[in-house]
Design a protein around this motif. Structure first.
Motif, short mmCIF file in Angstrom:
data_model
loop_
_atom_site.label_atom_id
_atom_site.label_comp_id
_atom_site.label_asym_id
_atom_site.label_seq_id
_atom_site.Cartn_x
_atom_site.Cartn_y
_atom_site.Cartn_z
N PRO A 323 0.81 -1.23 0.00
CA PRO A 323 0.00 0.00 0.00
C PRO A 323 0.84 1.27 0.00
O PRO A 323 0.49 2.24 -0.69
CB PRO A 323 -0.84 -0.13 1.28
N ALA A 324 1.93 1.29 0.75
CA ALA A 324 2.76 2.49 0.78
C ALA A 324 3.35 2.78 -0.59
O ALA A 324 3.37 3.93 -1.05
CB ALA A 324 3.88 2.33 1.81
N THR A 325 3.82 1.75 -1.28
CA THR A 325 4.39 1.93 -2.61
C THR A 325 3.33 2.36 -3.61
O THR A 325 3.57 3.20 -4.49
CB THR A 325 5.06 0.62 -3.07
N SER A 326 2.12 1.80 -3.49
CA SER A 326 1.03 2.16 -4.40
C SER A 326 0.72 3.65 -4.30
O SER A 326 0.56 4.34 -5.31
CB SER A 326 -0.21 1.34 -4.06
N LEU A 327 0.63 4.15 -3.08
CA LEU A 327 0.36 5.57 -2.87
C LEU A 327 1.50 6.43 -3.43
O LEU A 327 1.28 7.44 -4.11
CB LEU A 327 0.16 5.86 -1.39
N ALA A 328 2.72 6.01 -3.15
CA ALA A 328 3.88 6.79 -3.58
C ALA A 328 3.97 6.86 -5.10
O ALA A 328 4.29 7.92 -5.66
CB ALA A 328 5.16 6.19 -2.99
N LEU A 329 3.69 5.76 -5.79
CA LEU A 329 3.75 5.78 -7.25
C LEU A 329 2.70 6.72 -7.83
O LEU A 329 2.89 7.29 -8.91
CB LEU A 329 3.55 4.38 -7.81
N ALA A 330 1.60 6.90 -7.11
CA ALA A 330 0.54 7.81 -7.56
C ALA A 330 0.79 9.24 -7.13
O ALA A 330 -0.02 10.13 -7.43
CB ALA A 330 -0.81 7.33 -7.02
N GLY A 331 1.89 9.48 -6.43
CA GLY A 331 2.19 10.83 -5.98
C GLY A 331 1.40 11.26 -4.78
O GLY A 331 1.26 12.46 -4.51
N ILE A 332 0.88 10.32 -4.01
CA ILE A 332 0.08 10.62 -2.82
C ILE A 332 0.95 10.43 -1.59
O ILE A 332 1.63 9.41 -1.44
CB ILE A 332 -1.15 9.69 -2.74
N ASP A 333 0.95 11.41 -0.71
CA ASP A 333 1.75 11.31 0.50
C ASP A 333 1.33 10.12 1.34
O ASP A 333 0.14 9.88 1.57
CB ASP A 333 1.62 12.59 1.34
N VAL A 334 2.30 9.37 1.80
CA VAL A 334 2.03 8.21 2.66
C VAL A 334 1.91 8.69 4.10
O VAL A 334 2.83 9.34 4.61
CB VAL A 334 3.15 7.17 2.54
N PRO A 335 0.80 8.43 4.78
CA PRO A 335 0.63 8.91 6.16
C PRO A 335 1.74 8.40 7.08
O PRO A 335 2.25 7.28 6.91
CB PRO A 335 -0.73 8.33 6.57
N ASP A 336 2.10 9.21 8.05
CA ASP A 336 3.13 8.82 9.00
C ASP A 336 2.72 7.58 9.79
O ASP A 336 3.59 6.84 10.27
CB ASP A 336 3.41 9.97 9.97
N SER A 337 1.42 7.36 9.94
CA SER A 337 0.95 6.22 10.72
C SER A 337 1.12 4.90 9.98
O SER A 337 1.06 3.83 10.60
CB SER A 337 -0.53 6.40 11.08
N TYR A 338 1.34 4.95 8.67
CA TYR A 338 1.47 3.72 7.90
C TYR A 338 2.81 3.05 8.21
O TYR A 338 3.82 3.71 8.47
CB TYR A 338 1.36 4.01 6.40
N ASP A 339 2.83 1.73 8.16
CA ASP A 339 4.01 0.96 8.54
C ASP A 339 4.84 0.47 7.36
O ASP A 339 5.81 -0.25 7.55
CB ASP A 339 3.59 -0.26 9.38
N GLY A 340 4.47 0.88 6.15
CA GLY A 340 5.22 0.44 4.99
C GLY A 340 6.11 1.53 4.44
O GLY A 340 6.11 2.67 4.91
N GLN A 341 6.88 1.17 3.42
CA GLN A 341 7.73 2.13 2.73
C GLN A 341 7.62 1.91 1.23
O GLN A 341 7.22 0.84 0.76
CB GLN A 341 9.19 1.99 3.17
N ASP A 342 7.98 2.95 0.47
CA ASP A 342 8.02 2.88 -0.98
C ASP A 342 9.26 2.09 -1.38
O ASP A 342 10.38 2.56 -1.22
CB ASP A 342 8.06 4.30 -1.55
#
Length: 543
Positions: A323-342
């Motif tokens: 999920p973190a990578t999916s958001l990042a590829l779309a240019g959407i900021d990944v919330p600080d609460s998320y536990d994943g990384q791009d």
């Protein structure tokens, strides 16, 4: 046939020329903790890609792309060749609802109290995300995306589905790959950016007629040493290869749909499974077989970004990185609460550890945690007094029956018989390179004392930092929900204790025993009939 680990190693070695070696400065910057920093430095995207999750159930990486040629999976191979494949991806849980709850929220299921399998599905026992919390699809909606999920949700929290998926009503399904009304997602959304989830049965396929799936000879299978060598076990092992072929066919159909609608070039495809195959010691257990899943990411328009760390990735990846990578590829900021990384960030800090969790599985109460590093798997069993073979959903499966019969007949090897031991060790430690099947516990080996202490401390730190909710017992409402769902199948002491303490609840539905829990003001109950019917659906399906 060869062992699956050797297949993976062979595949990786054969493609070393494609691997971009990460610089020594990056490697020296590895964090000593499991938590990793999010890098959003590449979020300025003028033409945001579509994000498509091709989300299989119960599937291990037994296909051509991973070097396994038992059956032909040319489309999976082609996707891997066009994208990036990851060999060390481990989901946060070895069961669907906990794993899916984690991925859709971007956070460990244990932090949000979503860890118990098939929980919070009734009117009298609910769990809501915090008011300000945004799930992955909600973040895409806020960014102007159309979102949909064709198939099961299976999330362990209550939610307004229309907030998550704005392009397609569907239903809050939990079983079956194509629950919901027909939706021609590609043709309807080809002029709008979308985030979509396509749910495929994967390892749960049981019927292969008309699918052009070749027979797989059970007698040609090489079983792992922890299984009894019996016909039903061989047949089930072979069947998993047949499901690989079906997944390959389904992948080709999806790719053709994208091509026909001119969507392939700018669609980032994530092809992966929620956890491992359904046999004993895989699904619902904390070994590699239950947690290691295939992952391929392909995005033709973004090929340069995807390839910057190599075409074949052997670094540790958590399912929460999806999920973190999916958001990042779309240019959407990944919330600080998320536990994943791009995982495609330019300044990527590779993980040193991936942590996964096991809690109540259906009506089987338990709690376990595991730390996976490059070379080792550490497991902490918080209830060593509970045997691995406690009653569970596979007891009536032919492979389970013949396994238990062989145990009762005294014909199992010590390694095989270990599954039926009256207790399990409080801690387990395995050297993956030398013991890929994870059968030689090194906890008492003094040569590995330093490794044991390291992994033990990583887990203890993680439990404290993430406020692991599995440490708290389930409520009486939750136990009653389990009894309502599974009936007499639940023989765990938790269910027996509830029955003794609440004899007046015997034969009474939880809806009539407890008051309904109200939906919070910040999320009024959605006007959808299936929310009222979902518990009856579960009871009918499982009891």
């Amino acid at each position: 046939m060869k062992d699956i680990k050797s297949f993976i190693n062979k595949r990786v070695i054969s493609k070393l020329s494609l691997v971009v070696v990460i610089s020594g400065s990056l490697l020296s910057g590895c964090s000593s903790s499991e938590q990793v920093a999010i890098d959003n430095s590449q979020s300025d995207i003028k033409n945001p890609p579509n994000i498509l999750w091709i989300y299989m159930e119960d599937q291990n990486p037994w296909n051509n792309a991973w070097g396994d040629d038992t059956v032909d999976t040319p489309n999976i191979q082609k996707l891997a060749d066009s994208g990036v494949m990851f060999t060390q991806v481990y989901q946060p849980a070895p069961v669907c609802s906990a794993s899916r709850s984690a991925l859709v929220t971007g956070q460990y299921q244990t932090t949000l109290n979503l860890q118990d399998h098939r929980s919070f599905r009734s009117g009298y026992n609910k769990q809501f995300l915090p008011e300000s919390y945004k799930t992955v699809p909600e973040l895409f909606v806020e960014a102007g995306y159309q979102t949909f999920n064709i198939g099961k949700d299976d999330y362990n929290f209550s939610y307004d589905r229309s907030r998550l998926y704005n392009a397609h009503d569907g239903i809050a399904g939990f079983q079956g790959a194509q629950d919901g009304s027909d939706f021609n997602w590609a043709s309807k959304l080809k002029n709008k950016p979308f985030f979509g989830q396509l749910q495929l049965k994967g390892g749960k396929h049981t019927h292969f007629e008309g699918k052009n799936v070749p027979e797989v000879d059970p007698n040609e299978m090489t079983l792992p040493p922890y299984y009894v060598d019996k016909p039903a076990t061989r047949k089930e092992w072979a069947k998993h290869y047949k499901t690989q072929v079906v997944s390959d066919i389904e992948l080709a159909e999806i790719i053709d749909t994208l091509k026909a609608n001119n969507l392939l070039e700018n669609t980032a495809i994530f092809w992966f499974s929620d956890h491992g195959m359904g046999m004993l010691r895989h699904k619902q257990d904390l070994y590699d077989g239950g947690l290691n899943v295939p992952l391929i990411v392909s995005w033709p328009a973004g090929e340069q970004r995807l390839n910057q760390h190599g075409k074949v990735r052997t670094d540790l990846v958590s399912g929460l990185d999806i999920p973190a990578t999916s958001l990042a590829l779309a240019g959407i900021d990944v919330p600080d609460s998320y536990d994943g990384q791009d995982v495609f960030a330019a300044k990527l800090t590779p993980r040193k550890y991936v942590i996964s969790a096991k809690d109540r599985m259906d009506f089987s109460f338990d709690r376990g945690r595991t730390v996976r590093s490059d070379n080792f798997r550490y497991i902490r069993n918080f209830h060593p007094e509970i045997p691995r073979s406690q009653p569970q959903f596979r007891d009536k499966k032919p492979f389970s029956i013949e396994f238990k019969q062989a145990f009762e007949a005294g014909t199992l090897t010590p390694v095989q018989a270990e599954y039926f031991a009256a207790t399990k060790p409080a801690e387990e430690l395995y050297d993956i390179a030398n013991d890929p099947h994870q059968i030689s516990n090194l906890v008492d080996n003094p040569d590995y004392s330093k490794v044991l202490k390291e992994h033990r401390q990583v887990l203890l730190d993680w439990i404290a930092k993430t406020d692991d909710k599995g440490a708290y017992p389930e409520s009486d409402r939750a136990i009653k929900e389990t009894i309502d769902l599974w009936g007499k199948k639940c023989v765990s002491w938790q269910c027996d204790s509830f029955r003794k303490r609440h004899p007046d609840a015997e034969g009474v539905k939880g809806d009539d025993y407890y008051d309904k829990m109200p939906w919070p003001d910040y999320m009024p109950k959605p006007n959808k009939a299936y929310y009222d019917k979902i518990e009856q659906l579960y009871r009918k399906s499982f009891q």
